[in-house]
Design an enzyme around this catalytic site. Structure first.
Site, PDB file in Angstrom:
ATOM      1  N   HIS A 107      21.487  65.473  39.343  1.00  0.00           N
ATOM      2  CA  HIS A 107      22.556  65.920  38.445  1.00  0.00           C
ATOM      3  C   HIS A 107      23.366  64.759  37.861  1.00  0.00           C
ATOM      4  O   HIS A 107      24.602  64.789  37.819  1.00  0.00           O
ATOM      5  CB  HIS A 107      23.459  66.930  39.171  1.00  0.00           C
ATOM      6  CG  HIS A 107      22.732  68.176  39.590  1.00  0.00           C
ATOM      7  ND1 HIS A 107      21.712  68.725  38.851  1.00  0.00           N
ATOM      8  CD2 HIS A 107      22.864  68.988  40.681  1.00  0.00           C
ATOM      9  CE1 HIS A 107      21.260  69.816  39.450  1.00  0.00           C
ATOM     10  NE2 HIS A 107      21.921  69.995  40.567  1.00  0.00           N
ATOM     11  N   HIS A 177      25.685  75.060  36.172  1.00  0.00           N
ATOM     12  CA  HIS A 177      25.154  75.277  37.519  1.00  0.00           C
ATOM     13  C   HIS A 177      25.824  76.472  38.209  1.00  0.00           C
ATOM     14  O   HIS A 177      26.102  76.430  39.412  1.00  0.00           O
ATOM     15  CB  HIS A 177      25.348  74.002  38.338  1.00  0.00           C
ATOM     16  CG  HIS A 177      24.392  73.837  39.471  1.00  0.00           C
ATOM     17  ND1 HIS A 177      24.334  74.713  40.522  1.00  0.00           N
ATOM     18  CD2 HIS A 177      23.450  72.906  39.712  1.00  0.00           C
ATOM     19  CE1 HIS A 177      23.405  74.301  41.367  1.00  0.00           C
ATOM     20  NE2 HIS A 177      22.850  73.212  40.896  1.00  0.00           N
ATOM     21  N   GLU A 313      19.396  77.712  36.099  1.00  0.00           N
ATOM     22  CA  GLU A 313      19.882  76.533  35.376  1.00  0.00           C
ATOM     23  C   GLU A 313      18.903  76.235  34.241  1.00  0.00           C
ATOM     24  O   GLU A 313      17.801  75.757  34.486  1.00  0.00           O
ATOM     25  CB  GLU A 313      19.953  75.338  36.325  1.00  0.00           C
ATOM     26  CG  GLU A 313      20.815  75.550  37.544  1.00  0.00           C
ATOM     27  CD  GLU A 313      20.376  74.653  38.713  1.00  0.00           C
ATOM     28  OE1 GLU A 313      20.282  73.436  38.541  1.00  0.00           O
ATOM     29  OE2 GLU A 313      20.108  75.197  39.800  1.00  0.00           O
TER      30      GLU A 313
HETATM   31  C1  BGC Z   1      18.966  71.644  42.945  1.00  0.00           C
HETATM   32  C2  BGC Z   1      19.055  71.855  44.439  1.00  0.00           C
HETATM   33  C3  BGC Z   1      20.374  71.319  44.907  1.00  0.00           C
HETATM   34  C4  BGC Z   1      21.474  72.008  44.156  1.00  0.00           C
HETATM   35  C5  BGC Z   1      22.792  71.371  44.499  1.00  0.00           C
HETATM   36  C6  BGC Z   1      20.053  72.436  42.313  1.00  0.00           C
HETATM   37  O1  BGC Z   1      19.998  72.277  40.932  1.00  0.00           O
HETATM   38  O2  BGC Z   1      17.705  72.003  42.423  1.00  0.00           O
HETATM   39  O3  BGC Z   1      18.013  71.191  45.102  1.00  0.00           O
HETATM   40  O4  BGC Z   1      20.529  71.482  46.282  1.00  0.00           O
HETATM   41  O5  BGC Z   1      21.289  71.905  42.773  1.00  0.00           O
HETATM   42  O6  BGC Z   1      23.759  72.290  44.520  1.00  0.00           O
END
Ligand code: BGC
Length: 345
Positions: A107, A177, A313
């Site tokens: 991210h 998210h 997402e």
């Molecule tokens: C990821 C997960 C991660 C999460 C974090 C998601 O977008 O794919 O692996 O644990 O974000 O909150």
């Protein structure tokens, strides 16, 4: 239609965080806070007209700051993972923050999602958030001016418009998210929610959740959501892909043409009667079933245990810069990343 601005909370360093609430003529409302331009609430009726908040989240800013879940936050500059925190553009290698076990960039290193965004009410149904990401932030090239506009319509559609302009060649992949729980977290996990995804293929991952490069048909696998099925139906299958991620945490390839707004998926909760429809113009969507939620207290003090929310997402595929065969998200000087995601209840 109305937008109201209130003081949400104060950051530990004293900066103010504001909450913008957009309400439509049906009494449906979306609350967005300036930290991370985070979708903090989405309140809509169940089948009996009882209003409930379907966004999993927190009651105060410390909840958001202390959580590693990114819930409701806008993610940039590159949503999802970049293998080894490295990629090459026009022959130059870039090293970005490896914030996940020192191995991968997750991210975008969390910069966009933890920043305080500037906000302007642009209409009685819309709020625009903006953030300037300086060249080299978390290792990403380019000064990037990002803008996210939330619009709530009377058709109960929450539109999220993304725009970002760069002054140097870079990669841009932005998402929201949000974790949804159509029954609200007071009613437990999302394993009984039914989900349908407009996706014939998904991208399997290695042990670091990096796509192997394979584009695998969902047919005859636990990843087949082409017809509605309970999220929990196959989640416990002994498929190595599910076992290594403790559930679904995978990018699905959205059918149809990238760049065209189309159905990503639909979810429904039999118990409450609430529904969600997701549309986007991006090539992929990450289905994440809250596999690593570990009981931290969420809204109303309710423990956010494993599977208390699911994320859809919308995104370019994970690690795209290292997979030339995936749809690319490289932007040149002056070019604009522009995208729309709709959450309709
Ligand atoms: C990821 C997960 C991660 C999460 C974090 C998601 O977008 O794919 O692996 O644990 O974000 O909150």
């Amino acid at each position: 239609m109305s937008v109201t601005k209130t003081h949400y909370d104060t950051m530990p360093d004293g900066r103010d965080v504001f909450l913008y609430t957009i309400e439509n003529n049906n009494g449906v409302s979306a609350g967005i806070i300036t930290r991370g331009a985070t979708l903090n609430s989405f309140v809509c009726p169940d089948r009996d007209g009882v209003m409930g908040d379907i966004i999993v989240g927190f009651d105060n800013i410390l909840g958001h700051i202390n959580s590693g879940t990114y819930t409701g936050e806008i993610i940039g500059q590159y949503a999802n993972r970049i293998a080894g925190g490295k990629f090459t553009l026009s022959g130059k290698e870039y090293n970005v923050t490896k914030n996940e076990k020192g191995i991968t960039c997750l991210h975008g290193g969390g910069e966009y999602s933890s920043a305080l965004w500037k906000a302007i009410i642009v209409d009685d149904d819309a709020v625009e958030f903006s953030y300037h990401s300086p060249d080299g932030e978390q290792g990403f090239p380019g000064n990037v001016d990002a803008k996210v506009t939330y619009v709530l319509t009377d058709r109960n559609e929450l539109e999220i418009h993304y725009e970002a302009v760069t002054d140097a060649e870079t990669v841009i992949n932005m998402t929201n998210h949000a974790y949804f729980n159509l029954g609200t977290t007071a009613n437990g996990t999302i394993l009984d929610h039914e989900l349908m995804l407009n996706c014939d293929f998904f991208t399997p991952t290695d042990e670091n959740s990096i796509p192997t490069g394979e584009i695998r048909p969902v047919e005859n696998t636990a990843f087949d959501f082409r017809e509605f099925k309970k999220i929990g139906r196959d989640i416990g299958e002994n498929d190595p892909q599910l076992v290594q991620c403790r559930g679904y945490d995978h990018n699905f390839c959205v059918n149809g043409e990238s760049g065209t707004l189309r159905l990503v998926g639909k979810a429904r909760d039999e118990k409450s009667g609430r529904k969600l429809e997701v549309l986007s113009d991006l090539p992929g969507v990450q289905l994440y079933t809250g596999n690593f939620m570990d009981g931290e207290p969420g809204k109303g003090g309710i423990g956010l245990d494993k599977n208390f929310g699911f994320c859809l997402e919308t995104q370019y595929y994970p690690d795209t810069p290292n997979h030339p065969s995936f749809p690319q998200c490289i932007f040149q000087k002056g070019e604009k990343f522009k995208s729309l995601t709709i959450f309709k209840v």
